[in-house]
Write a protein that holds these residues in place. Sequence first.
Motif, mmCIF file in Angstrom:
data_model
loop_
_atom_site.group_PDB
_atom_site.id
_atom_site.type_symbol
_atom_site.label_atom_id
_atom_site.label_comp_id
_atom_site.label_asym_id
_atom_site.label_seq_id
_atom_site.Cartn_x
_atom_site.Cartn_y
_atom_site.Cartn_z
ATOM 1 N N ALA A 38 50.265 17.889 85.467
ATOM 2 C CA ALA A 38 49.150 17.974 84.566
ATOM 3 C C ALA A 38 48.931 16.741 83.791
ATOM 4 N N ASP A 39 49.374 15.679 83.896
ATOM 5 C CA ASP A 39 49.482 14.523 82.936
ATOM 6 C C ASP A 39 48.079 14.165 82.350
ATOM 7 N N CYS A 40 46.759 14.345 83.051
ATOM 8 C CA CYS A 40 45.603 13.962 82.631
ATOM 9 C C CYS A 40 45.030 15.311 81.934
ATOM 10 N N GLY A 41 45.499 16.602 81.908
ATOM 11 C CA GLY A 41 45.053 17.469 81.214
ATOM 12 C C GLY A 41 44.070 18.134 81.928
ATOM 13 N N GLY A 42 43.882 18.094 83.322
ATOM 14 C CA GLY A 42 43.177 18.526 84.097
ATOM 15 C C GLY A 42 41.517 17.903 84.152
ATOM 16 N N ALA A 43 41.758 16.491 84.308
ATOM 17 C CA ALA A 43 40.409 15.630 84.232
ATOM 18 C C ALA A 43 40.214 15.045 85.335
ATOM 19 N N CYS A 44 41.180 15.564 86.464
ATOM 20 C CA CYS A 44 40.943 15.120 87.905
ATOM 21 C C CYS A 44 41.058 13.503 87.980
ATOM 22 N N ALA A 45 42.116 13.189 87.130
ATOM 23 C CA ALA A 45 42.227 11.513 87.065
ATOM 24 C C ALA A 45 43.759 11.053 87.335
ATOM 25 N N CYS A 46 44.524 12.142 87.617
ATOM 26 C CA CYS A 46 46.017 11.553 88.142
ATOM 27 C C CYS A 46 46.895 12.037 89.053
ATOM 28 N N GLY A 47 46.269 13.331 89.469
ATOM 29 C CA GLY A 47 46.788 13.809 90.762
ATOM 30 C C GLY A 47 48.359 14.584 90.719
ATOM 31 N N THR A 48 48.657 14.750 89.099
ATOM 32 C CA THR A 48 50.006 15.297 89.319
ATOM 33 C C THR A 48 50.181 16.866 89.035
ATOM 34 N N CYS A 49 48.949 17.501 89.811
ATOM 35 C CA CYS A 49 48.873 18.916 89.814
ATOM 36 C C CYS A 49 48.522 19.054 91.294
ATOM 37 N N HIS A 50 48.928 18.306 91.983
ATOM 38 C CA HIS A 50 48.615 18.411 93.748
ATOM 39 C C HIS A 50 49.293 19.577 94.133
ATOM 40 N N VAL A 51 48.652 20.312 94.891
ATOM 41 C CA VAL A 51 49.216 21.678 95.691
ATOM 42 C C VAL A 51 48.516 21.624 97.226
ATOM 43 N N PHE A 52 49.455 22.200 97.665
ATOM 44 C CA PHE A 52 49.236 22.520 99.320
ATOM 45 C C PHE A 52 48.666 24.022 99.159
ATOM 46 N N VAL A 53 47.418 24.222 99.586
ATOM 47 C CA VAL A 53 47.180 25.769 99.656
ATOM 48 C C VAL A 53 47.300 26.175 101.254
ATOM 49 N N GLU A 54 47.945 27.470 101.151
ATOM 50 C CA GLU A 54 48.364 28.157 102.624
ATOM 51 C C GLU A 54 46.818 28.193 103.202
ATOM 52 N N GLN A 55 47.080 27.647 104.360
ATOM 53 C CA GLN A 55 45.835 27.870 105.461
ATOM 54 C C GLN A 55 44.702 28.883 105.144
ATOM 55 N N LYS A 56 45.223 30.022 105.281
ATOM 56 C CA LYS A 56 44.507 31.375 105.234
ATOM 57 C C LYS A 56 43.662 31.496 104.067
ATOM 58 N N TRP A 57 44.187 30.902 102.793
ATOM 59 C CA TRP A 57 43.576 30.835 101.343
ATOM 60 C C TRP A 57 42.623 29.493 101.174
ATOM 61 N N PHE A 58 42.730 28.571 102.099
ATOM 62 C CA PHE A 58 42.052 27.334 101.696
ATOM 63 C C PHE A 58 40.555 27.544 101.235
ATOM 64 N N ASP A 59 39.778 28.172 102.245
ATOM 65 C CA ASP A 59 38.439 28.219 102.070
ATOM 66 C C ASP A 59 38.184 28.929 100.824
#
Length: 106
Positions: A38-59
């Motif tokens: 979370a280098d950008c603190g949640g501003a959607c500006a860096c991608g360091t909080c990237h995750v892969f959501v299990e398919q059944k939870w994606f929606d």
Amino acid sequence: MPKVTLIEFNGTDHTIDAETGKSLMMNAIDNGIPGIDADCGGACACGTCHVFVEQKWFDATGESNPLEDSMLSMRPDREEVSRLSCQIEITDAMDGMVVRMPEYQM
């Protein structure tokens, strides 16, 4: 509080009681989960909080916005179930959700 499991690339899992109304990223930080930088603190500006959501939870995570989609498009490891955890607001419907973290964030 919904329980959410975050799994590091090495397989170590962490189940947390996530606070509704807060982002998955903030919940992970508040619980000391490694791999959510979370280098950008949640501003959607860096991608360091990237995750892969299990398919059944994606929606349950909702739609990504154009800014998030743009950030994810720069990731070579983007998958169909990729999201930025700063853009996922926790709801009661996410109780039991599982997300995995990419290798670079270990």
